[in-house]
Design an enzyme around this catalytic site. Structure first.
Site: not given
Ligand code: APR
Length: 243
Positions: A102-103, A118, A126, A152, A232
């Site tokens: 969402v960033d 998301h 609202c 509102c 990544a």
């Molecule tokens: N490169 C690749 N992978 C990475 C890196 C990086 N530099 N840093 C962290 N990770 C991986 C972690 O190993 C982890 O598996 O990114 C993943 C992040 O996982 P989450 O924090 O669970 O994020 P996400 O999968 O986007 O969460 C899904 O959950 O809370 C909700 O709505 C929120 O969109 C979010 C959703």
């Protein structure tokens, strides 16, 4: 490692339709905290404790404090090399980018046709669902203290999809249609939050070559054709250099 990078690059090169699904790991190198893992907690709370309609109904001030903290942090973040490569690939015909983030850092990097399943932390709606305030509006002020609906006067909420809420229909349709692809690449997501986590399986069912880039193994790792363990912001530029 080089073998798998070569294999993925060759598949991407030959693909007519490439779909990329991203999660919080893509923004980690930009300084945006991921949701799970060591830095995932805010105070003592997990995302699942705060990102729900019930949490907001119970304590909107607390939930807004968390979002305000994230907004202030993200406001100081810039896209990293992973966003850059994905933005460049998005300009190739037949590429779709679906993000759970969402960033809006993918947008800042210039990604085209982004599907934000998301929502965006920079948009509000609202909480009382008044007719005009149901459509999200942009508000990028930081800090932001318990904002109100301009239509509102009721409390406003972040226009993001919380646990227990449905994704917007047009986003689901766009994401589902993007699973009909030749290569489906999932990057930086823990692959546990549905429906996003199900997209890779849909792509596989459509016969796509599937790949994952993540620092660690996830529930998707055993299901994909190629699982690359790495950052990544390093792996994507390395694949890009092979195209
Ligand atoms: N490169 C690749 N992978 C990475 C890196 C990086 N530099 N840093 C962290 N990770 C991986 C972690 O190993 C982890 O598996 O990114 C993943 C992040 O996982 P989450 O924090 O669970 O994020 P996400 O999968 O986007 O969460 C899904 O959950 O809370 C909700 O709505 C929120 O969109 C979010 C959703």
């Amino acid at each position: 490692m080089n073998d798998v990078l070569d294999k993925l690059a060759a598949r991407i090169k030959a693909a007519r339709r490439l779909t990329i699904l991203t999660g919080a790991g893509v923004s980690a190198a930009s300084g945006v905290p991921t949701f799970r893992g060591q830095e995932g907690l805010w105070r003592q709370y997990r995302a699942e404790d705060l990102a729900t309609p019930e949490a907001f109904a119970r304590d909107p001030r607390l939930v807004w404090e968390w979002y305000d903290w994230r907004r202030q942090l993200i406001a100081g973040c810039r896209p990293n090399a992973a966003h850059g490569v994905i933005a460049a690939w998005s300009k190739r015909h037949g590429t779709a980018v679906i993000t759970q983030n969402v960033d809006d850092l993918h947008l800042a990097a210039g990604t085209q046709g982004l599907i934000r399943i998301h929502g965006s932390i920079w948009e509000l709606s609202c909480w009382g669902r008044c007719s005009q305030g149901a459509t999200p509006w942009r508000d990028d002020r930081v800090p932001l203290d318990q904002p109100r609906c301009p239509h509102c006067g009721q409390l406003a909420r972040p226009a993001v999809v919380w646990f227990g809420e449905s994704l917007r229909r047009e986003d689901v349709e766009a994401a589902t249609s993007a699973t009909a692809c030749d290569v489906f690449l999932t990057v930086g997501t823990s692959a546990i939050v549905y429906p996003a986590a199900g997209l890779i399986h849909e792509a596989r069912d459509h016969g796509a070559f599937t790949a994952e880039i993540n620092l660690e193994a996830t529930p998707a790792s055993s299901a994909v054709d190629v699982a690359i363990q790495g950052a990544a912001e390093e792996v994507l530029p390395a694949v890009d250099a092979l195209l």
